[in-house]
Structures are given as C-alpha cells and as structure tokens.
Motif scaffolding. Structure first.
Motif, PDB file in Angstrom:
ATOM      1  N   ALA A  50       0.657  -1.366  -0.006  1.00  0.00           N
ATOM      2  CA  ALA A  50      -0.222   0.289  -0.046  1.00  0.00           C
ATOM      3  C   ALA A  50       0.761   1.298  -0.086  1.00  0.00           C
ATOM      4  O   ALA A  50       0.579   3.147  -0.015  1.00  0.00           O
ATOM      5  CB  ALA A  50      -0.857  -0.114   0.898  1.00  0.00           C
ATOM      6  N   ALA A  51       2.070   1.292   0.776  1.00  0.00           N
ATOM      7  CA  ALA A  51       3.426   2.520   0.569  1.00  0.00           C
ATOM      8  C   ALA A  51       3.404   2.601  -0.866  1.00  0.00           C
ATOM      9  O   ALA A  51       4.023   3.815  -1.106  1.00  0.00           O
ATOM     10  CB  ALA A  51       3.953   2.414   1.697  1.00  0.00           C
ATOM     11  N   SER A  97      -0.917 -17.814  -8.069  1.00  0.00           N
ATOM     12  CA  SER A  97      -1.901 -17.520  -6.179  1.00  0.00           C
ATOM     13  C   SER A  97      -3.018 -16.592  -6.517  1.00  0.00           C
ATOM     14  O   SER A  97      -3.561 -15.913  -7.091  1.00  0.00           O
ATOM     15  CB  SER A  97      -1.187 -17.270  -4.771  1.00  0.00           C
ATOM     16  N   ASP A  98      -3.553 -16.369  -4.442  1.00  0.00           N
ATOM     17  CA  ASP A  98      -4.911 -15.823  -4.730  1.00  0.00           C
ATOM     18  C   ASP A  98      -4.956 -14.640  -5.382  1.00  0.00           C
ATOM     19  O   ASP A  98      -5.282 -14.018  -5.241  1.00  0.00           O
ATOM     20  CB  ASP A  98      -6.223 -16.278  -3.312  1.00  0.00           C
ATOM     21  N   PHE A  99      -3.733 -13.747  -5.185  1.00  0.00           N
ATOM     22  CA  PHE A  99      -3.206 -12.799  -5.175  1.00  0.00           C
ATOM     23  C   PHE A  99      -4.157 -12.110  -6.988  1.00  0.00           C
ATOM     24  O   PHE A  99      -4.455 -11.035  -6.568  1.00  0.00           O
ATOM     25  CB  PHE A  99      -1.339 -12.739  -5.506  1.00  0.00           C
ATOM     26  N   SER A 242      -5.456  -3.560  -6.276  1.00  0.00           N
ATOM     27  CA  SER A 242      -5.447  -4.358  -6.566  1.00  0.00           C
ATOM     28  C   SER A 242      -3.780  -5.174  -6.032  1.00  0.00           C
ATOM     29  O   SER A 242      -4.101  -6.156  -5.403  1.00  0.00           O
ATOM     30  CB  SER A 242      -5.700  -4.699  -8.801  1.00  0.00           C
ATOM     31  N   ALA A 243      -3.129  -3.751  -5.957  1.00  0.00           N
ATOM     32  CA  ALA A 243      -1.993  -5.219  -5.520  1.00  0.00           C
ATOM     33  C   ALA A 243      -1.459  -5.111  -4.290  1.00  0.00           C
ATOM     34  O   ALA A 243      -0.744  -6.159  -3.659  1.00  0.00           O
ATOM     35  CB  ALA A 243      -0.437  -4.082  -5.960  1.00  0.00           C
ATOM     36  N   SER A 244      -2.224  -3.931  -3.797  1.00  0.00           N
ATOM     37  CA  SER A 244      -1.935  -4.039  -2.143  1.00  0.00           C
ATOM     38  C   SER A 244      -3.819  -5.035  -1.685  1.00  0.00           C
ATOM     39  O   SER A 244      -3.531  -5.720  -0.560  1.00  0.00           O
ATOM     40  CB  SER A 244      -2.717  -2.705  -1.783  1.00  0.00           C
ATOM     41  N   MET A 245      -4.592  -5.272  -2.254  1.00  0.00           N
ATOM     42  CA  MET A 245      -5.192  -5.815  -1.518  1.00  0.00           C
ATOM     43  C   MET A 245      -5.083  -7.579  -1.504  1.00  0.00           C
ATOM     44  O   MET A 245      -5.849  -8.248  -1.654  1.00  0.00           O
ATOM     45  CB  MET A 245      -7.101  -5.464  -3.152  1.00  0.00           C
ATOM     46  N   CYS A 252     -10.716 -11.284   4.002  1.00  0.00           N
ATOM     47  CA  CYS A 252     -10.386  -9.889   4.325  1.00  0.00           C
ATOM     48  C   CYS A 252     -10.814  -8.714   3.938  1.00  0.00           C
ATOM     49  O   CYS A 252     -10.501  -7.678   4.531  1.00  0.00           O
ATOM     50  CB  CYS A 252      -9.642  -9.733   5.667  1.00  0.00           C
ATOM     51  N   ARG A 253     -10.221  -9.653   2.603  1.00  0.00           N
ATOM     52  CA  ARG A 253     -10.633  -8.713   1.302  1.00  0.00           C
ATOM     53  C   ARG A 253     -11.550  -7.437   1.273  1.00  0.00           C
ATOM     54  O   ARG A 253     -12.405  -6.585   1.562  1.00  0.00           O
ATOM     55  CB  ARG A 253     -10.118  -8.894   0.264  1.00  0.00           C
ATOM     56  N   PRO A 254     -13.336  -8.323   1.515  1.00  0.00           N
ATOM     57  CA  PRO A 254     -14.314  -7.306   1.419  1.00  0.00           C
ATOM     58  C   PRO A 254     -14.514  -6.615   2.568  1.00  0.00           C
ATOM     59  O   PRO A 254     -14.915  -5.117   2.618  1.00  0.00           O
ATOM     60  CB  PRO A 254     -15.150  -8.687   1.517  1.00  0.00           C
TER      61      PRO A 254
END
Length: 519
Positions: A50-51, A97-99, A242-245, A252-254
C-alpha cells in the motif's frame, strides 16, 4: 467488563490466527529469515504494498537477510536467477496464487485466470494475435500516433515561441530555446491512443486534446449511461488497489474494502476501468464495419472445440489488452526519456546510431524493419527495462504436489514462491558491480547466457506476457522517432525519477527540456 471481555476475545482470536500457523509450521519455512512481523501476518506485506514501494523494500530485505527471505506467513521471495526457470517454467505444475483474484473485473481474463485448463484455452485463442507476423499488421497504426505526438510537440514549440502557451500541459519556451514540459502525460496519451486504436478500432483522442479522458460505461449495456473519466488516473488507482488488496488474506478483503476509504476508492477504480472497456467494445461492435485490430482477431479466435469467446469474455480480454498495452508502454517510454536525458553521452551515441541509419530521410517516424536491427537502441531499451522493471515485484506461484527445489532449498506443496525482478536485475554477479548505473554498454560486455537467464521484463514461462512482440515494436518505433527528432535534458538534473508502485512501477513525472535537432 463486557468491553474488556470482547477485547480479550479479539486479541485471543488474533493470536490464534497468526501464532498457531507459525507454531505448526506446516510448510517447514520457520527458519527462513525476514522481517519479524512477516512471519506471523500478511499485514507487513500489505502495508509495504500500500505504501507504493514494494520492490525497493523487498530488495532492501534481501540485502539484509540474503537471497531467500520470508515476506508473508506463507510467501517466500527468492532473489536467485536460477529460480526463474524453476518457479515459472513450463510443465512444473505451479499455479498463480489468490493474489490474482484481486485483479478480476467483468470476468477472469488471460492475466488473472488461475485454472490451468482455462488459461490454456484462452492463450490458444489470444496468442496468435501477438505473433510477429500479426503484430506487423499493426505497425502503420503505431507509426501514425507517433507521428501525431511529434506534430503536437512541434506545434507547442511554435505556440510557445509566439507567447501563446501558458498551461503546464503545453509547456513553456525558456532557456537555450527549449520547450519545457512534463513528458509523462504525453507518453500516457500516446500509449492510450495506440491501444485504443488497436484494441477498439478508434483512439481515445488524448494526443490531440492533450487531455486524459475516456468514456466510462456505468451500465452493462455500454450505451445508456456514459461519463467521461480520467483513464490514466483510474488505471493507476486500480493497479495500486489490486496489488495491495491481493497480498491480504481473501477472507478479510471485503471488510478492508468496506471500512478503509483508500480501498473503497480503489474498488471504484476497478469498476470504472471495466466501464472503459465496456464502452469501447460496445462502440466498436456497433460500428458494424470490419477492420484488422485486436478485437476483430479476438472475435475470430476459437478454442479446441471451435467455440468463440462470448461477449463478456471478449470484453474482459479487451480490458486486459487495454491495461497491458497502455501502462507498460507509457511507463517504459517515460523511463527511457528520463535516463537518456540524465545521461547525455548515452543520448549522443543513440543520436549517432539513428543519424547514420536514417540520414536525411524525410519521414520523421522510424520503421520497425530498420530499427529492429540497431544494437545500441536495443541496449538502451533493455538497460532501462533492467533498472526500471516494468513489473518489479515477485509474481507469486503455488508449489505443486510433490514440492519444488528452488534457490537450493526444497519447498513443500502449497508454499507460495516468487522471484523479484527488481532484485535479480541488480545482481552484481550478473550485471557487474555498478548495477545502479545506467550503462547500456554492459549489454555488450556481460555474459550473454547469464543475461538471458536473468533478464525478466516480460516474465517467464507459460504465463509470460503474450504481448511482448507488440510492446517491443512500439518501444523501438517510439524511442527511435522521438530521439531522432528531439534532444532531451532534465529540468532538474540531480533529481531522481520519482515513482509509485502498484502492480507496475509508475513514474510520477518527468520534466524535461526538448529541442528540435538539425538532422
């Protein structure tokens, strides 16, 4: 009392969720070094992503702990070029992966599908579109928009000389008779207009308007409600979101998206970016006339059963091409301009190579047939892609059944592994001790076989960038044409190229002074 009880319960749950997996160590990676928090929680990597500086921070972690580090409870980063051929190779069984779930909009496309059979089906339909033969059909369109860019910049010179310009986007005429401007927006306009024409049959009109704007469909039919939005801004916000999520646990994403304003804005960007593709595809299909472009080729493509893509899948793949064909080209073009402006001796050598080949040729736009054989311009582009990796983060893969040996260590099934391009592109053993210097000459000096194993601008293996041929052609034509016509200097020579990273590393600005060359 109830509040204390609830707080204690929440703390206990938090500790169980994060401490128990570490204690049981089902993947046998407890001994892998790395940041303390990363061993217990995805929060460390989430905060880093996120940074906006993930590649640099992970690189620093590797410098501190070595080539194999733990960057999340079940994610190992391996800064070893030999691991590329293992983790991303054909037939090794690793999966995304789920990324990548965080990048899905409309429906899964070639980039974010995780199912092997679905990926093979999509790649069969899409890959022929980007063969070298097919890509050459797009060259006249690419050259036309590069010509427009040159024309617009020459027009700005005239306006500035007459004292008619004044906006930041138009630039201003100053010392040494140069036009001073931020070239990043212009490379954005160029890349979007090219991919708009190639993918959707018409440009977004950004170059001529000198404005970041595109129609966004707010309804699924792509017609009834269109609103103009800044497309580049949307694309940047979507990449960062998207890269941070994607590094956060799926469960926990929702909640994160709902509770944290920054993520809410990113979710809106995902929706708006999909709306750009929906609007553009709808306009293109409603035209009714046939022309050779990416969309027509996608329509013609069929899988092994003879089935074409449906409307939603077609739009999703067109969106993939929009993202991949705009951001990567504009980022790389801007970075090339920066490094050439910052290294005048390199720019002079490039000018010399271009002048010798083109001489007094009247056509201001280079042809691919000529520039594809020029060694120094290729070295300039490759050296920029080494330092400014299009995507510098390690792309995560799941170790398959039976485990995998990578970087000299065995990893069990289910472990997530990645190889950070940013770091292996700075391996002194491959590139020499001056890895941070922009020096195209190293491409004629370093071991060619070692470079081939390490250089990773378009990823590697079956999930490598399918549009590599198109991207290479665009960059060669853009760089040759722009630098044959103009000489660049930096407005602030000592200032580094500032950037922010989502999935890609995006320059924030590149203020330069340009001057028409006498050729």
């Amino acid at each position: 009392m109830n509040a204390v009880f609830l707080a204690g319960g929440a703390l206990a749950i938090f500790l169980l969720v994060h401490l128990v997996p570490w204690l049981f160590d089902v993947h046998g990676i407890r001994s892998v070094p790395g940041p303390f928090l990363a061993a217990f929680s995805d929060l460390w990597l989430g905060r880093v992503a996120a940074a906006g500086y993930r590649s640099e921070i992970v690189h620093d972690v590797h410098q501190q702990y070595g080539p194999i580090v733990r960057i999340a409870p079940n994610h190992i980063s391996i800064a070893d070029p030999t691991a590329l051929q293992v983790i991303y190779a054909h037939g090794n069984g690793t999966l995304k992966s789920d990324f990548y779930d965080a990048f899905v909009s409309i429906e899964r496309g070639l980039f974010n599908t995780r199912d092997r059979a679905q990926h093979a089906r999509k790649r069969k339909i899409v890959s022929h579109i980007f063969s070298q033969k097919s890509v050459l059909e797009f060259e006249p369109h690419v050259r036309e928009y590069v010509k427009t860019l040159l024309h617009e910049w020459e027009g700005l010179f005239k306006k500035a000389a007459q004292g008619l310009s004044g906006t930041e986007g138009e630039g201003w005429l100053g010392r040494d008779g140069r036009l001073w401007l931020d070239c990043l927006p212009w490379f954005n306009y160029l890349a979007f207009d090219i991919i708009g024409d190639l993918a959707f049959g018409r440009p977004f009109g950004m170059l001529v308007a000198a404005r970041d704007a595109a129609d966004v469909a707010l309804t699924d039919d792509g017609k009834s409600k269109l609103v103009s939005f800044p497309a580049v801004k949307i694309l940047n916000e979507r990449g960062e979101f998207s890269a941070s999520m994607g590094v956060l646990p799926p469960w926990c994403r929702p909640y994160v998206k709902k509770l944290i304003p920054w993520y809410r804005r990113g979710g809106a960007a995902v929706s708006h970016l999909a709306g750009i593709a929906i609007a553009a595809v709808t306009k293109r299909l409603d035209q009714g006339d046939y022309r050779v472009d990416l969309l027509s080729k996608l329509q013609e493509g069929k899988d092994d059963d003879g089935n074409p893509m449906g409307r939603a899948e077609l739009t999703a793949e067109a969106l993939t091409q929009l993202i991949a064909g705009s951001d990567t080209t504009s980022n790389s073009s801007c970075a090339i301009a920066y490094y050439l402006a910052a290294n005048q001796a390199v720019q002079a050598k490039l000018h010399k190579e271009l002048d010798e080949v083109f001489g007094s040729e009247d056509d201001p736009v280079a042809t691919f047939d000529i520039v594809k054989r020029l060694p120094y311009i290729e070295a300039v582009i490759n050296e920029t892609l080494r330092i400014h990796s299009t995507s510098g983060i390690g792309l995560p893969r799941i170790v398959p059944s039976g485990g995998l040996m990578a970087g000299g260590r065995f990893f069990t099934e289910g472990t997530i592994l990645s190889v950070p391009s940013y770091t292996i592109h700075r391996d002194p053993a491959i590139w020499g001790q001056d890895v941070d210097a922009f020096r195209p000459e190293r491409w004629f000096e370093c071991n060619a076989e070692a470079i081939q194993r390490t250089f990773n601008p378009f990823s590697y293996g079956p999930r490598a960038c399918v549009g590599r041929n198109l991207a290479s052609m665009e960059l060669l034509i853009i760089v040759a044409s722009v630098f044959r016509r103009f000489h660049f200097v930096l407005e602030e020579p000592e200032k580094k190229l500032e950037m922010r990273e989502g999935f890609l590393r995006k320059p924030l600005a590149c203020k330069v002074g340009i001057k028409v060359r006498d050729v």
